[in-house]
Motif scaffolding. Sequence first.
Motif, PDB file in Angstrom:
ATOM      1  N   GLN A   1       0.859  -1.185   0.000  1.00  0.00           N
ATOM      2  CA  GLN A   1       0.000   0.000   0.000  1.00  0.00           C
ATOM      3  C   GLN A   1       0.889   1.226   0.000  1.00  0.00           C
ATOM      4  O   GLN A   1       1.792   1.348   0.828  1.00  0.00           O
ATOM      5  N   GLN A   2       0.644   2.151  -0.955  1.00  0.00           N
ATOM      6  CA  GLN A   2       1.524   3.305  -1.103  1.00  0.00           C
ATOM      7  C   GLN A   2       0.735   4.541  -1.491  1.00  0.00           C
ATOM      8  O   GLN A   2      -0.195   4.482  -2.291  1.00  0.00           O
ATOM      9  N   ASN A   3       1.111   5.664  -0.874  1.00  0.00           N
ATOM     10  CA  ASN A   3       0.608   6.986  -1.274  1.00  0.00           C
ATOM     11  C   ASN A   3       1.817   7.862  -1.594  1.00  0.00           C
ATOM     12  O   ASN A   3       2.622   8.177  -0.713  1.00  0.00           O
ATOM     13  N   LEU A   4       1.977   8.230  -2.859  1.00  0.00           N
ATOM     14  CA  LEU A   4       3.100   9.047  -3.314  1.00  0.00           C
ATOM     15  C   LEU A   4       2.556  10.376  -3.813  1.00  0.00           C
ATOM     16  O   LEU A   4       1.714  10.404  -4.719  1.00  0.00           O
ATOM     17  N   SER A   5       3.043  11.477  -3.231  1.00  0.00           N
ATOM     18  CA  SER A   5       2.510  12.800  -3.569  1.00  0.00           C
ATOM     19  C   SER A   5       3.630  13.804  -3.747  1.00  0.00           C
ATOM     20  O   SER A   5       4.625  13.788  -3.015  1.00  0.00           O
ATOM     21  N   VAL A   6       3.446  14.698  -4.727  1.00  0.00           N
ATOM     22  CA  VAL A   6       4.350  15.827  -4.934  1.00  0.00           C
ATOM     23  C   VAL A   6       3.513  17.074  -5.171  1.00  0.00           C
ATOM     24  O   VAL A   6       2.420  17.008  -5.725  1.00  0.00           O
ATOM     25  N   GLY A   7       4.037  18.212  -4.745  1.00  0.00           N
ATOM     26  CA  GLY A   7       3.313  19.451  -4.917  1.00  0.00           C
ATOM     27  C   GLY A   7       4.241  20.637  -5.071  1.00  0.00           C
ATOM     28  O   GLY A   7       5.369  20.637  -4.567  1.00  0.00           O
ATOM     29  N   LEU A   8       3.763  21.661  -5.780  1.00  0.00           N
ATOM     30  CA  LEU A   8       4.523  22.892  -5.982  1.00  0.00           C
ATOM     31  C   LEU A   8       3.573  24.063  -5.798  1.00  0.00           C
ATOM     32  O   LEU A   8       2.471  24.076  -6.370  1.00  0.00           O
ATOM     33  N   SER A   9       3.982  25.026  -4.984  1.00  0.00           N
ATOM     34  CA  SER A   9       3.138  26.203  -4.761  1.00  0.00           C
ATOM     35  C   SER A   9       3.956  27.480  -4.858  1.00  0.00           C
ATOM     36  O   SER A   9       5.147  27.506  -4.536  1.00  0.00           O
ATOM     37  N   TYR A  10       3.280  28.532  -5.316  1.00  0.00           N
ATOM     38  CA  TYR A  10       3.910  29.845  -5.468  1.00  0.00           C
ATOM     39  C   TYR A  10       2.979  30.884  -4.851  1.00  0.00           C
ATOM     40  O   TYR A  10       1.797  30.973  -5.198  1.00  0.00           O
ATOM     41  N   THR A  11       3.523  31.654  -3.910  1.00  0.00           N
ATOM     42  CA  THR A  11       2.747  32.686  -3.231  1.00  0.00           C
ATOM     43  C   THR A  11       3.329  34.058  -3.558  1.00  0.00           C
ATOM     44  O   THR A  11       4.547  34.268  -3.475  1.00  0.00           O
ATOM     45  N   ARG A  12       2.446  34.972  -3.919  1.00  0.00           N
ATOM     46  CA  ARG A  12       2.841  36.346  -4.235  1.00  0.00           C
ATOM     47  C   ARG A  12       2.070  37.302  -3.338  1.00  0.00           C
ATOM     48  O   ARG A  12       0.833  37.264  -3.271  1.00  0.00           O
ATOM     49  N   ASP A  13       2.809  38.150  -2.591  1.00  0.00           N
ATOM     50  CA  ASP A  13       2.202  39.193  -1.774  1.00  0.00           C
ATOM     51  C   ASP A  13       2.220  40.494  -2.580  1.00  0.00           C
ATOM     52  O   ASP A  13       3.251  41.163  -2.669  1.00  0.00           O
ATOM     53  N   TRP A  14       1.096  40.814  -3.166  1.00  0.00           N
ATOM     54  CA  TRP A  14       1.024  42.001  -4.021  1.00  0.00           C
ATOM     55  C   TRP A  14       1.110  43.273  -3.201  1.00  0.00           C
ATOM     56  O   TRP A  14       1.767  44.244  -3.600  1.00  0.00           O
ATOM     57  N   THR A  15       0.425  43.283  -2.073  1.00  0.00           N
ATOM     58  CA  THR A  15       0.496  44.390  -1.122  1.00  0.00           C
ATOM     59  C   THR A  15       0.473  43.783   0.283  1.00  0.00           C
ATOM     60  O   THR A  15       0.441  42.566   0.436  1.00  0.00           O
ATOM     61  N   ASN A  16       0.472  44.638   1.295  1.00  0.00           N
ATOM     62  CA  ASN A  16       0.358  44.134   2.659  1.00  0.00           C
ATOM     63  C   ASN A  16      -1.020  43.560   2.936  1.00  0.00           C
ATOM     64  O   ASN A  16      -1.242  42.928   3.976  1.00  0.00           O
ATOM     65  N   GLN A  17      -1.957  43.757   2.012  1.00  0.00           N
ATOM     66  CA  GLN A  17      -3.318  43.268   2.216  1.00  0.00           C
ATOM     67  C   GLN A  17      -3.725  42.173   1.234  1.00  0.00           C
ATOM     68  O   GLN A  17      -4.587  41.363   1.550  1.00  0.00           O
ATOM     69  N   LEU A  18      -3.100  42.117   0.082  1.00  0.00           N
ATOM     70  CA  LEU A  18      -3.524  41.184  -0.967  1.00  0.00           C
ATOM     71  C   LEU A  18      -2.423  40.182  -1.286  1.00  0.00           C
ATOM     72  O   LEU A  18      -1.264  40.555  -1.498  1.00  0.00           O
ATOM     73  N   SER A  19      -2.790  38.912  -1.310  1.00  0.00           N
ATOM     74  CA  SER A  19      -1.845  37.867  -1.692  1.00  0.00           C
ATOM     75  C   SER A  19      -2.567  36.796  -2.504  1.00  0.00           C
ATOM     76  O   SER A  19      -3.786  36.617  -2.383  1.00  0.00           O
ATOM     77  N   THR A  20      -1.820  36.095  -3.337  1.00  0.00           N
ATOM     78  CA  THR A  20      -2.362  34.984  -4.117  1.00  0.00           C
ATOM     79  C   THR A  20      -1.431  33.784  -3.982  1.00  0.00           C
ATOM     80  O   THR A  20      -0.220  33.930  -3.815  1.00  0.00           O
ATOM     81  N   THR A  21      -2.015  32.591  -4.069  1.00  0.00           N
ATOM     82  CA  THR A  21      -1.242  31.353  -4.018  1.00  0.00           C
ATOM     83  C   THR A  21      -1.687  30.435  -5.142  1.00  0.00           C
ATOM     84  O   THR A  21      -2.884  30.173  -5.302  1.00  0.00           O
ATOM     85  N   LEU A  22      -0.717  29.988  -5.930  1.00  0.00           N
ATOM     86  CA  LEU A  22      -0.956  28.987  -6.965  1.00  0.00           C
ATOM     87  C   LEU A  22      -0.356  27.670  -6.496  1.00  0.00           C
ATOM     88  O   LEU A  22       0.786  27.632  -6.028  1.00  0.00           O
ATOM     89  N   GLN A  23      -1.126  26.593  -6.616  1.00  0.00           N
ATOM     90  CA  GLN A  23      -0.621  25.280  -6.226  1.00  0.00           C
ATOM     91  C   GLN A  23      -1.012  24.231  -7.254  1.00  0.00           C
ATOM     92  O   GLN A  23      -2.135  24.227  -7.760  1.00  0.00           O
ATOM     93  N   ALA A  24      -0.074  23.352  -7.558  1.00  0.00           N
ATOM     94  CA  ALA A  24      -0.326  22.191  -8.405  1.00  0.00           C
ATOM     95  C   ALA A  24       0.219  20.970  -7.682  1.00  0.00           C
ATOM     96  O   ALA A  24       1.302  21.030  -7.094  1.00  0.00           O
ATOM     97  N   TYR A  25      -0.546  19.879  -7.729  1.00  0.00           N
ATOM     98  CA  TYR A  25      -0.049  18.672  -7.070  1.00  0.00           C
ATOM     99  C   TYR A  25      -0.511  17.428  -7.798  1.00  0.00           C
ATOM    100  O   TYR A  25      -1.475  17.438  -8.578  1.00  0.00           O
ATOM    101  N   ALA A  26       0.199  16.334  -7.529  1.00  0.00           N
ATOM    102  CA  ALA A  26      -0.177  15.005  -7.993  1.00  0.00           C
ATOM    103  C   ALA A  26      -0.133  14.076  -6.788  1.00  0.00           C
ATOM    104  O   ALA A  26       0.864  14.052  -6.058  1.00  0.00           O
TER     105      ALA A  26
END
Length: 781
Positions: free
Chosen positions: A359-384
């Motif tokens: 029994q196996q669970n193999l996972s990888v993920g990559l995320s990128y976070t951008r703080d546009w201002t002190n109030q606004l941020s976005t996060t992109l994530q992709a995983y398998a």
Amino acid sequence: MNRKGFHSFFVFLFFLNITLLSSQNVQKEKQLLSSVISTLETRYNVSFSYADKTIKDKKAMLPNKSLSLEEALELLKEETKLDFELLDDRFIAIKFAKKKKANSFRIQNLEEVYITNFLTTGLTKLNDGSITIKPESFGILPGLIEPDVLQTIQALPGVLSTDETVSNINVRGGTHDQNLLLWDGIKMYQSGHFFGLISAFNPYITKTINVYKNGSSAKYGDGISSIIDMQLPDDIDNEFKAGVGLNFINADGFAKIPLSNKTELQISSRRSVTDLIETATYDQYFKRIFEDSDFNNNRNSISQNESFYFYDITAKLLFDITEKDKLRFNFLNINNMFDYDEQSTINDRTEALNSNLSQQNLSVGLSYTRDWTNQLSTTLQAYASNYNLDATNNDVINNQRLIQENRVNDRAFKLDINYEHNYQLKFNSGYQLNEVGISNLEDVNNPNFKSFVKNVVKSHSIYAETSLLSYGAQTKLNLGARLNYLDKFNMVFVEPRLSFSQRFLNDFRFEILGEYKSQFTSQVIDLQNDFLGIEKRRWILSNNNTEVIIEGNQTIYPVPVLKSKQISAGIHFNKNKFLISAETYIKKVDGITTRSQGFQNQYQFVHSIGSYKITGIDVLLNKQFDNVASTWISYSFSRNNYLFPDLNNGNEFPNNNDIRHAITFAGTYTQNNFKLALGINWNSGIPTTYPADQNNQSNIIINYQSPNAENLDDYLRTDFSATYSFDISRTSKATIGASVWNVLNRKNIINEYYTLIEDNIEPVRNESLGITPNVSFRVHF
């Protein structure tokens, strides 16, 4: 409550909260911080320590009298940007705050904390209804010497496991596949080591676990019974940390390694020692897991030369590209392996064949976070996230070989947008794409038979949520909705979410939570001896069929999309470290199948679609004595019934997980570096179905009485644990721990079913873990 009523109620609460926010901000004026401090010293009988230059020219509004000391300090911290550090119950140090990371405004603030040290240290109840667990500051719980993630949450009212495993956690009557497990945002399809007795997630590399039983954020899909969101450290602090540990089951190590000012590597590994040395703990675990498997149940052959081990490896690479841009890479590999030889004598000749399970669970993920201002941020994530369950079962007597495979391939993309106007008003929205493919294979050589089924479902989701917090943290409202679209079926699901909390009379808090959810993955059992009888459940996808389809040698049963709706209301009283909490709820889940419920009675080979409805109440009394002791008693009552229109003449009958009464009484004691915990767990037995009168039985099948009309004997277990910590050097610390599960060695029957052996009906009873000791030794650097 219908959907229109829900929407009207949400709108009412929204405008109610706006009114509260407005009224509570009227006539608030800032004054010198020195004056505020003087008032607080008198109010809370505390003393502040600071340098004059630290608070010079600083101003703040005087916190409301109804706030606790911790909440008042957090408000001052938010306004002054200074650090207020509680040195003990009376002295508080004021210091300049450390330089903030660009995304520090996403950090969970104490103004959202309602109860700290909930049951034990490291557990916190927030005023959005969720529970937060921090393994790093975890205290102790009965029977546990390490902060096992999935064992710890079973201390919460309304959460238990009917078979004592972490791969079958029942939250408010749901099955385990109805829990969404997230590891740094990646969905997990395997949760246990030792086939369910140990959590598969290393707690020493986990920073925070958020648990939601209801009222979860709109950003979460799936998980119609609960959300278990595990998060690893996400900030680079240029501080090296490491640790190694050993107990009677496994050895592990972890390290948090700064590579530069902008990069950090977090790694951990754990491996069982059971294939190297057998301990008393291993013997009990082995007996419990394999007692009802093919390994033990074949009377005509001998199983021998068994080999079992498990391991997990995790890694996270943190890279701060700039102060505003962060890149994160995740890797996780969970593995269980078991094999044995089956030997039999045929025509005076001894033959042996090997059977195995992995029994196996193999996972990888990559995320990128951008703080546009002190109030606004976005996060992109992709995983398998890939899950593989493979078994080869050789039957020497019948010269038969059965191969079974279950594969899950989950690919996801997420966009999360956060906007924080201030600590009182926040917005969260985003988009999520999931493509999940699941396949199942069965291959038999005698007689020759092969079945392979693979399905793929793609889902698109958008969500939006508003979080409102009144000044003084009297009122908290999270209001959101999630829109799910399954393109294969052209189906749309609208899922409103609500979390509302209101403090009144200073020490009381009223809470109401509600949610709609849907889920298109589930687990089923075709035969109780699937996958050697050890991992009987296999993952499948909803197909939205309305009738049985036969294609060649394959039978495709209807599997609807699961849909749930739940609402709960609670009142909590918290004063002088004394908590009284009562929460009542009602939950309805539609689209379940008999195959997903694990029937072992007259419905074992019947396929039907139905629902279950559970109503209940959770009550908790918790008293803390400074930082020395904590004691609590919890009681849960619930009524959980199935409704399958095609079964039991269309009448309701008890759910397989219907545990009407559950009581826990426990206490912890801490003195300097010594920690002690003792607890008693009692619950009524799960439902069971007895055979009808033996005289009326045929020689081919078992005739049963009404389904789940009786109950097993009550379950009772007493647990004990203790730890002691001491310094090895100026920078290293060691901890010795010992625990005993089921101290009284009570023989609890946790499952009972019946089988025909040579035309005789024989009961099969599965026992719980007997007395199970464990000892651990850990070193932290």
